[in-house]
Design an enzyme around this catalytic site. Structure first.
Site, PDB file in Angstrom:
ATOM      1  N   GLY A 259      -1.968  13.788  12.233  1.00  0.00           N
ATOM      2  CA  GLY A 259      -3.013  13.157  11.419  1.00  0.00           C
ATOM      3  C   GLY A 259      -4.119  12.536  12.263  1.00  0.00           C
ATOM      4  O   GLY A 259      -4.575  13.089  13.279  1.00  0.00           O
ATOM      5  N   ILE A 260      -4.521  11.334  11.847  1.00  0.00           N
ATOM      6  CA  ILE A 260      -5.641  10.656  12.508  1.00  0.00           C
ATOM      7  C   ILE A 260      -5.292  10.333  13.963  1.00  0.00           C
ATOM      8  O   ILE A 260      -6.124  10.470  14.862  1.00  0.00           O
ATOM      9  CB  ILE A 260      -6.017   9.384  11.707  1.00  0.00           C
ATOM     10  CG1 ILE A 260      -6.556   9.787  10.319  1.00  0.00           C
ATOM     11  CG2 ILE A 260      -7.032   8.547  12.464  1.00  0.00           C
ATOM     12  CD1 ILE A 260      -6.764   8.623   9.366  1.00  0.00           C
ATOM     13  N   ASP A 279       4.924   7.579  19.322  1.00  0.00           N
ATOM     14  CA  ASP A 279       5.334   7.826  17.932  1.00  0.00           C
ATOM     15  C   ASP A 279       6.843   7.676  17.857  1.00  0.00           C
ATOM     16  O   ASP A 279       7.514   7.526  18.880  1.00  0.00           O
ATOM     17  CB  ASP A 279       4.868   9.210  17.447  1.00  0.00           C
ATOM     18  CG  ASP A 279       4.508   9.182  15.961  1.00  0.00           C
ATOM     19  OD1 ASP A 279       5.397   8.876  15.136  1.00  0.00           O
ATOM     20  OD2 ASP A 279       3.337   9.457  15.621  1.00  0.00           O
ATOM     21  N   ASN A 386      -5.953  -2.500  -3.834  1.00  0.00           N
ATOM     22  CA  ASN A 386      -5.627  -1.292  -4.595  1.00  0.00           C
ATOM     23  C   ASN A 386      -4.358  -1.537  -5.401  1.00  0.00           C
ATOM     24  O   ASN A 386      -3.380  -2.047  -4.852  1.00  0.00           O
ATOM     25  CB  ASN A 386      -5.421  -0.122  -3.617  1.00  0.00           C
ATOM     26  CG  ASN A 386      -5.623   1.208  -4.298  1.00  0.00           C
ATOM     27  OD1 ASN A 386      -6.086   1.271  -5.439  1.00  0.00           O
ATOM     28  ND2 ASN A 386      -5.272   2.269  -3.613  1.00  0.00           N
ATOM     29  N   TYR A 392       0.347  -2.709   1.531  1.00  0.00           N
ATOM     30  CA  TYR A 392      -0.561  -1.980   2.424  1.00  0.00           C
ATOM     31  C   TYR A 392      -1.896  -2.738   2.571  1.00  0.00           C
ATOM     32  O   TYR A 392      -2.396  -2.943   3.682  1.00  0.00           O
ATOM     33  CB  TYR A 392      -0.797  -0.592   1.836  1.00  0.00           C
ATOM     34  CG  TYR A 392      -1.630   0.337   2.682  1.00  0.00           C
ATOM     35  CD1 TYR A 392      -1.105   0.938   3.823  1.00  0.00           C
ATOM     36  CD2 TYR A 392      -2.948   0.642   2.321  1.00  0.00           C
ATOM     37  CE1 TYR A 392      -1.877   1.813   4.583  1.00  0.00           C
ATOM     38  CE2 TYR A 392      -3.713   1.519   3.081  1.00  0.00           C
ATOM     39  CZ  TYR A 392      -3.176   2.101   4.216  1.00  0.00           C
ATOM     40  OH  TYR A 392      -3.936   2.960   4.960  1.00  0.00           O
ATOM     41  N   LYS A 396      -3.614  -4.286   5.891  1.00  0.00           N
ATOM     42  CA  LYS A 396      -4.895  -3.774   6.408  1.00  0.00           C
ATOM     43  C   LYS A 396      -5.984  -4.854   6.405  1.00  0.00           C
ATOM     44  O   LYS A 396      -6.884  -4.834   7.247  1.00  0.00           O
ATOM     45  CB  LYS A 396      -5.328  -2.554   5.606  1.00  0.00           C
ATOM     46  CG  LYS A 396      -4.393  -1.343   5.780  1.00  0.00           C
ATOM     47  CD  LYS A 396      -4.320  -0.876   7.226  1.00  0.00           C
ATOM     48  CE  LYS A 396      -3.506   0.391   7.400  1.00  0.00           C
ATOM     49  NZ  LYS A 396      -3.426   0.836   8.789  1.00  0.00           N
TER      50      LYS A 396
HETATM   51  P1  NAD Z   1       0.138   9.880   8.988  1.00  0.00           P
HETATM   52  O1  NAD Z   1       1.295   9.436   8.149  1.00  0.00           O
HETATM   53  O2  NAD Z   1      -0.264  11.311   8.943  1.00  0.00           O
HETATM   54  O3  NAD Z   1       0.404   9.493  10.526  1.00  0.00           O
HETATM   55  C1  NAD Z   1       0.898   8.219  10.906  1.00  0.00           C
HETATM   56  C2  NAD Z   1       1.655   8.361  12.207  1.00  0.00           C
HETATM   57  O4  NAD Z   1       2.186   7.060  12.550  1.00  0.00           O
HETATM   58  C3  NAD Z   1       2.857   9.312  12.070  1.00  0.00           C
HETATM   59  O5  NAD Z   1       2.878  10.215  13.143  1.00  0.00           O
HETATM   60  C4  NAD Z   1       4.033   8.377  12.085  1.00  0.00           C
HETATM   61  O6  NAD Z   1       5.229   8.971  12.583  1.00  0.00           O
HETATM   62  C5  NAD Z   1       3.521   7.254  12.964  1.00  0.00           C
HETATM   63  N1  NAD Z   1       4.313   6.032  12.770  1.00  0.00           N
HETATM   64  C6  NAD Z   1       4.688   5.481  11.593  1.00  0.00           C
HETATM   65  N2  NAD Z   1       5.464   4.419  11.820  1.00  0.00           N
HETATM   66  C7  NAD Z   1       5.592   4.298  13.154  1.00  0.00           C
HETATM   67  C8  NAD Z   1       6.292   3.398  13.988  1.00  0.00           C
HETATM   68  N3  NAD Z   1       7.042   2.406  13.479  1.00  0.00           N
HETATM   69  N4  NAD Z   1       6.218   3.555  15.317  1.00  0.00           N
HETATM   70  C9  NAD Z   1       5.478   4.562  15.859  1.00  0.00           C
HETATM   71  N5  NAD Z   1       4.789   5.445  15.105  1.00  0.00           N
HETATM   72  C10 NAD Z   1       4.861   5.324  13.772  1.00  0.00           C
HETATM   73  O7  NAD Z   1      -1.051   8.920   8.605  1.00  0.00           O
HETATM   74  P2  NAD Z   1      -2.644   9.094   8.815  1.00  0.00           P
HETATM   75  O8  NAD Z   1      -3.232   9.474   7.527  1.00  0.00           O
HETATM   76  O9  NAD Z   1      -2.930   9.871  10.030  1.00  0.00           O
HETATM   77  O10 NAD Z   1      -3.032   7.561   9.035  1.00  0.00           O
HETATM   78  C11 NAD Z   1      -3.215   6.969  10.315  1.00  0.00           C
HETATM   79  C12 NAD Z   1      -3.708   5.551  10.125  1.00  0.00           C
HETATM   80  O11 NAD Z   1      -4.901   5.569   9.348  1.00  0.00           O
HETATM   81  C13 NAD Z   1      -2.740   4.655   9.368  1.00  0.00           C
HETATM   82  O12 NAD Z   1      -2.780   3.358   9.916  1.00  0.00           O
HETATM   83  C14 NAD Z   1      -3.290   4.652   7.964  1.00  0.00           C
HETATM   84  O13 NAD Z   1      -2.917   3.495   7.255  1.00  0.00           O
HETATM   85  C15 NAD Z   1      -4.770   4.685   8.249  1.00  0.00           C
HETATM   86  N6  NAD Z   1      -5.594   5.174   7.124  1.00  0.00           N
HETATM   87  C16 NAD Z   1      -5.485   6.464   6.686  1.00  0.00           C
HETATM   88  C17 NAD Z   1      -6.295   6.880   5.627  1.00  0.00           C
HETATM   89  C18 NAD Z   1      -6.254   8.292   5.100  1.00  0.00           C
HETATM   90  O14 NAD Z   1      -7.001   8.590   4.169  1.00  0.00           O
HETATM   91  N7  NAD Z   1      -5.442   9.177   5.642  1.00  0.00           N
HETATM   92  C19 NAD Z   1      -7.166   5.979   5.021  1.00  0.00           C
HETATM   93  C20 NAD Z   1      -7.230   4.686   5.475  1.00  0.00           C
HETATM   94  C21 NAD Z   1      -6.444   4.288   6.546  1.00  0.00           C
END
Ligand code: NAD
Length: 486
Positions: A259-260, A279, A386, A392, A396
């Site tokens: 992901g991000i 991770d 939300n 969450y 945040k």
């Molecule tokens: P995702 O679930 O695809 O990826 C999150 C990653 O964090 C995963 O690889 C997961 O294994 C890892 N992770 C989770 N818990 C962990 C831990 N305890 N220790 C180590 N690693 C851990 O999520 P994403 O969509 O890529 O989101 C990344 C960040 O962006 C998050 O903080 C999320 O809240 C934030 N975010 C995402 C969006 C969106 O639209 N996708 C919007 C706003 C904020």
């Protein structure tokens, strides 16, 4: 995730259907691609009275090799335009036969001291907005209102926010509009920020207000330059390689397996950093697959485990770290009445408390080096709240509090701390959303589409940039100017 609607309305058949039914047609955004030029075309420059940032602005525009045209309504500063060899002219709206599409509109409003002096903004954007090309850029420069000497100046500068945000909503075809408040004496620090906002790297960042501070302890080589708007940016070595701004930097990225986080790792590495990705153990294979092609280091740690800060510190100890990106995050959505205690606790712990513990350990041991960068990943959920996400949104919003409270404390060490707040980004996290909510999330923004992980990653890379030393304690939304929490 695939945005079927965006793909359809941009196909030849879909374009015809959208036109005949009057459907909205989100633009396919121009995004950064290695090897493609970031800048080009014609840039229109406008200014209000006594524009104080025109020198560094004109120098910058010349340095990226684009042609700039000074708008003739700004008669007061024409001598300055001539001094900088800016072409001067008047723009006819594109639909009345103007030959040239403009790539960007830049306006220096720094000298405006009274609401009665805002009129040149009208004249400039009235004449130029319709000539702004596909994925065009609007950047307005002002002075931080809170630093203004008197209420009239403060009022006029604050007014720029309403203008810029409205321009972001009026501009079409994937264009963005952002406002940069440059403190007196910080004009020489604008370049990294102008490069970001003018390039395709900021494709999904619109309607944002960023402040660049001057001098102070944030300036690391303080003795080497004067505190003026023009001049050399002493935050950067000379010569500076803008293609590899993070060369020789080490960056820690949590949640880097997918992901991000994977996009952040990839963009930081592309800009020259050595990336250490973290991770959870069950994501080890994906983490290694992400880091291997980047020549990065993969660490399988649960950031919320009590021993994690010490483990991370031990893994980094020898060489320290320059950039820490707190990206790992989870959701466990339920309305609060139905939410289990464990769901509340784990979200707060992973998304917020773990960051605090890791930072505190790295800072206390000096492992995060002076002049470093901390970047937290918040969310527009943390700004707007939300239903079904009390845990969450609490976590945040806490990330934002962390940034605001730590920025002044880290100033003396030249460390900046900022957050990005993504809106709807196409990842596995948002793929889990119910269809109707997902569609609403995608369309309810000025660009009428979701962002890509790379959009968040590029924004983080800009904040991590050595030339972004003047930016701290701020939250930049990567949301296409979402209506949510706006
Ligand atoms: P995702 O679930 O695809 O990826 C999150 C990653 O964090 C995963 O690889 C997961 O294994 C890892 N992770 C989770 N818990 C962990 C831990 N305890 N220790 C180590 N690693 C851990 O999520 P994403 O969509 O890529 O989101 C990344 C960040 O962006 C998050 O903080 C999320 O809240 C934030 N975010 C995402 C969006 C969106 O639209 N996708 C919007 C706003 C904020």
């Amino acid at each position: 995730m695939n945005d079927t609607y965006l793909n359809f309305v941009n196909s030849p058949f879909g374009t015809r259907v959208a036109r005949s039914l009057g459907l909205p047609k989100p633009e396919v955004l121009r995004r950064y691609r290695a090897g493609e030029p970031e800048f080009g075309g014609l840039v229109a420059i406008g200014a209000g009275r006594e524009p104080r940032l025109l020198d560094p602005l004109a120098d910058f525009v010349a340095s990226i090799g684009v042609t700039s045209v000074a708008h003739e309504s700004a008669g007061l500063w024409m001598p300055l335009a001539h001094r900088h060899n800016l072409m001067t002219g008047r723009f006819e709206p594109a639909d009345s036969g103007s030959p040239a599409r403009l790539a960007a509109l830049l306006f220096d409003a720094s000298g405006i001291e009274d609401s009665s002096q805002l009129e040149p903004l009208y004249a400039f954007f009235h004449d130029t907005l319709r000539s702004l090309g596909k994925c065009g850029r609007i950047v307005v420069l002002g002075r931080p209102p809170e630093a203004c000497e008197n209420p009239r100046q403060w009022t006029a500068q604050r007014a720029l926010e309403g203008l810029t945000r409205s321009l972001g909503k009026e501009a079409r075809r994937g264009a963005t509009a952002n406002l940069v408040y440059v403190a007196e004496g910080a004009g020489h620090r604008m370049e990294a920020t102008l490069r970001f906002f003018l390039s395709p790297r900021s494709a999904y960042v619109s309607g944002q207000v960023v402040r660049i501070a001057a001098g102070g302890p944030l300036r690391i080589n303080a003795d080497t330059h004067a505190d003026t708007d023009a001049g050399i940016n002493a935050d950067l070595p000379s010569p500076f390689d803008w293609r590899q701004p993070l060369a020789n930097r080490r960056a820690l990225v949590t949640g880097a397996a997918r992901g991000i986080g994977a996009a952040i790792a990839s963009v930081l590495a592309e800009q020259g950093a050595h990336v250490i990705g973290i991770d959870i153990a069950s994501a080890r294979d994906a983490l290694e697959a992400t880091l291997r092609p980047l020549n990065g280091t993969a660490l399988a740690f649960d950031i919320a485990a009590p021993e994690a800060p010490a483990q991370i510190a031990a893994a980094l100890d020898d060489q320290g770290v320059d950039i820490v990106v707190h990206n790992a995050g989870i959701t466990k959505d339920k309305t609060i009445a139905k939410m289990t205690h464990a769901a509340w606790q784990s979200v707060i712990d992973i998304n917020l408390s773990a960051q605090e513990r890791i930072d505190d350990t790295l800072l206390a041991a000096g492992i995060l080096r002076d002049g470093g960068r901390i970047i937290g990943v918040s969310s527009i959920g943390g700004i707007a709240g939300n239903a079904g996400q009390t845990n969450y949104a609490t976590s945040k919003a806490g990330v934002i509090g962390r940034v605001e409270s730590m920025a002044p404390r880290l100033r003396a060490r030249g460390i900046s701390i900022n957050a990005v707040a993504p809106g709807f980004i196409e990842t596995q996290m948002t793929a889990k959303m119910p269809l109707a909510l997902r569609e609403a999330g995608r369309r309810m923004n000025s660009l009428a589409q979701g962002g890509q992980p790379a959009d968040v990653a590029q924004t983080i890379a800009w904040l991590a940039h050595p030339g972004s030393a003047g930016i701290s304690g701020q939250v930049v939304r990567v949301c296409g100017q979402s209506l949510i929490g706006a």
